[in-house]
Write an enzyme that holds these catalytic residues in place. Structure first.
Site, PDB file in Angstrom:
ATOM      1  N   SER A 123       0.824  -1.212   0.000  1.00 44.56           N
ATOM      2  CA  SER A 123       0.000   0.000   0.000  1.00 44.56           C
ATOM      3  C   SER A 123       0.855   1.259   0.000  1.00 44.56           C
ATOM      4  O   SER A 123       0.328   2.356  -0.174  1.00 44.56           O
ATOM      5  CB  SER A 123      -0.911   0.012   1.228  1.00 44.56           C
ATOM      6  OG  SER A 123      -0.133   0.011   2.418  1.00 44.56           O
ATOM      7  N   HIS A 144      -3.099  -3.830  -5.523  1.00 48.98           N
ATOM      8  CA  HIS A 144      -3.410  -3.316  -4.190  1.00 48.98           C
ATOM      9  C   HIS A 144      -4.903  -3.450  -3.878  1.00 48.98           C
ATOM     10  O   HIS A 144      -5.725  -2.689  -4.387  1.00 48.98           O
ATOM     11  CB  HIS A 144      -2.972  -1.857  -4.077  1.00 48.98           C
ATOM     12  CG  HIS A 144      -3.222  -1.266  -2.728  1.00 48.98           C
ATOM     13  ND1 HIS A 144      -3.553   0.054  -2.534  1.00 48.98           N
ATOM     14  CD2 HIS A 144      -3.211  -1.828  -1.485  1.00 48.98           C
ATOM     15  CE1 HIS A 144      -3.730   0.281  -1.250  1.00 48.98           C
ATOM     16  NE2 HIS A 144      -3.533  -0.847  -0.595  1.00 48.98           N
ATOM     17  N   GLU A 156      -6.267  -1.357  -6.992  1.00 50.88           N
ATOM     18  CA  GLU A 156      -5.362  -0.487  -7.734  1.00 50.88           C
ATOM     19  C   GLU A 156      -4.337  -1.357  -8.472  1.00 50.88           C
ATOM     20  O   GLU A 156      -3.601  -2.122  -7.839  1.00 50.88           O
ATOM     21  CB  GLU A 156      -4.648   0.484  -6.801  1.00 50.88           C
ATOM     22  CG  GLU A 156      -5.566   1.529  -6.191  1.00 50.88           C
ATOM     23  CD  GLU A 156      -4.852   2.477  -5.237  1.00 50.88           C
ATOM     24  OE1 GLU A 156      -5.157   3.684  -5.250  1.00 50.88           O
ATOM     25  OE2 GLU A 156      -3.987   2.013  -4.462  1.00 50.88           O
ATOM     26  N   ASN A 194      -4.427   6.551  -1.206  1.00 52.91           N
ATOM     27  CA  ASN A 194      -3.707   7.019  -0.024  1.00 52.91           C
ATOM     28  C   ASN A 194      -3.073   8.386  -0.214  1.00 52.91           C
ATOM     29  O   ASN A 194      -2.683   9.032   0.751  1.00 52.91           O
ATOM     30  CB  ASN A 194      -2.651   5.995   0.395  1.00 52.91           C
ATOM     31  CG  ASN A 194      -3.260   4.857   1.183  1.00 52.91           C
ATOM     32  OD1 ASN A 194      -4.256   5.026   1.867  1.00 52.91           O
ATOM     33  ND2 ASN A 194      -2.668   3.679   1.072  1.00 52.91           N
TER      34      ASN A 194
END
Length: 505
Positions: A123, A144, A156, A194
């Site tokens: 991540s 991900h 992802e 993120n």
């Protein structure tokens, strides 16, 4: 390239919550899945846990008993990495440590065939960096998933500098075949979610630090006005402050200290004190037995109003007008500059200036600023701010108008762009920068934020709904108020406004 055929064997290394979840997803999609962990018996225990989870779904009527049996039959615990030799895809979901991942993947290269796709569920680590020491770096990509993997839709697909685009397309198609919502992204710090999500936490933390409102009120506004599933404080309590703070620090450091991603001293204090949220029993809120959650602050008016005047175009707040009429308020229209008048009060959608500043610069007495709502027709709460010295009667009239329309009103200290508008503008700004830098397409960024963190709307589409020019004004006023690069508007946003184009063009 097409998806991997269900006859292709999949391996997952790491039998923790994430690895077990990924294994379950692949097995439910029809693949034989080999699950490996370096802890003896951990893979078998993880499969037992999957069995229990599937059993609960059967009991609730969400899964057939036959589907449960078939899924379990496709899960196989293995004790040796050599057992993965004939797999078509190997996904590592081990500890977030660069050297440990590199060592594992180098070992896999010597065991698996040259056509095997290697994937990391990292991540935060760079796919480019992980792949750098491999003989075939083009065969490594990021895959991900979000926790819990069987529930969360987003995946992802992360391409490093050497990653083969055809393999990225294959993983995209495979994730889609598994029932997921995949997006393509380049391997940059934080990938899409993120990175783009940082302002959601950062702006609420900043408002709390500046005593604009308390945690409960800010969280309620994010939910009840912004349409988010949770506010920043309850969400970080759920995630764990150690985890959320570490991600913020990682992104901040990866961008060489860019203060757009600056960590919060308030959150650092919680981490230092061991107040990590739900898992420790205390974060922003207490989770002790019998503890009561503080309630959001609501401002009340004892007045009743029956008429108001709309001057000009209220922008996205125009959606408030039908709601006023539905609550038997007579609305009169006339030319003007986007103001709503009731009694001696003047209401306006925030443009990012403080109420005191806008009142002085625009010559508006008794000014009340309205925050953004995701849907003014259905929102149950709205934030307001006002300039010091507002006439008490005018303030009561303004609150009464919103109150009679069925809105709970939360008064914030006079702060630039209030709460929801400020947060959404910053989310859109970060998303625009990610788009500008080729991290992902506008469509994939918006999909990632909806499917990965359950935002009510993608930030770029939301900015288009508000109006890119208005979002730019808000950011420019935030930038001017604070004098910090944190609030600098994205070049892409400036360019699109100058071109008269939307962020999705």
């Amino acid at each position: 390239m097409t998806a991997l055929n269900t006859t292709a064997r999949i391996a997952v290394i790491g039998a923790g919550a994430m690895g077990a979840g990924i294994a379950q997803v692949a097995a439910q999609a029809g693949h034989l899945v080999l699950l490996l962990d370096n802890r003896p018996g951990a893979a078998a225990q993880a499969i037992d846990g999957i069995d229990r989870q599937l059993g609960k779904r059967v009991e609730k009527g969400k899964l057939s008993a036959d589907a449960r049996t078939a899924t379990l039959a496709r899960l196989q615990a293995v004790e040796s990495i050599d057992a993965l030799a004939d797999c078509a895809l190997v996904i590592e979901a081990i500890v977030e440590n660069l050297e440990v991942k590199r060592a594992l993947l180098r070992q896999l290269e010597g065991i698996c065939g040259e056509q095997c796709i290697l994937a990391s569920n990292t991540s935060s680590l760079s796919i480019t960096s992980i792949a750098a020491q491999l003989e075939r770096p083009q065969r490594l990509l990021g895959l991900h998933f979000f926790n819990p993997a069987p529930v969360m839709a987003l995946v992802e697909i992360v391409s490093g500098l050497a990653s083969d685009p055809a393999l990225a397309d294959c993983l995209y198609a495979t994730a889609k075949a598994w029932g997921k919502k995949p997006v393509h992204t380049r391997s940059t710090p934080g990938f899409i979610v993120n990175r783009v999500a940082r302002p959601f936490y950062a702006e609420s933390l900043r408002l709390l630090q500046e005593n604009v409102a308390d945690c409960s009120t800010l969280d309620a506004l994010m939910r009840d006005a912004g349409g988010f599933a949770m506010g920043a404080f309850e969400l970080t309590d759920l995630i764990g402050h150690d985890v959320n703070y570490a991600v913020t620090c990682s992104v901040f450091n990866a961008y060489y200290g860019d203060n757009r991603f600056q960590p919060s001293l308030i959150q650092k204090d919680l981490v230092d004190a061991g107040r990590l949220g739900r898992k420790s029993g205390q974060g922003f809120y207490s989770y002790a037995d019998g503890a009561e959650r503080p309630t959001a602050k609501t401002t009340l008016s004892q007045r009743a109003v029956t008429t108001c005047v709309v001057e000009g175009d209220l922008g996205i707040a125009n959606a408030l007008i039908p709601r006023l009429r539905e609550h038997t308020i007579d609305v009169t229209h006339r030319d003007g500059h986007g103001l709503l008048r009731v009694g001696d009060a003047v209401l306006a959608l925030s443009d990012g200036r403080m109420a005191c500043q806008r009142a002085q610069e625009d010559g508006l007495r008794n000014l009340i600023l309205l925050d953004l709502a995701f849907d003014y027709g259905t929102a149950s709460r709205i934030a307001i701010s006002c300039a010091a010295g507002i006439d008490p009667g005018a303030f009561e009239d303004g609150v009464a108008l919103l109150q009679q329309a069925g809105l709970r009103v939360s008064l914030l200290s006079d702060s630039p762009a209030l709460a929801v508008l400020r947060t959404v503008a910053m989310l859109a700004n970060e998303a625009a920068d990610a788009q500008l830098q080729g991290v992902a397409s506008a469509a994939d960024i918006d999909l990632a934020m909806r499917a990965g963190v359950n935002y009510p709307q993608g930030p770029l589409a939301w900015a288009d709904a508000i109006g890119p020019a208005h979002v730019l004004r808000v950011l420019e006023h935030l930038h001017a108020s604070y004098g910090e690069e944190r609030y600098r508007p994205s070049l892409l946003l400036r360019r699109r406004v100058a071109q008269g184009r939307s962020l999705h063009d």
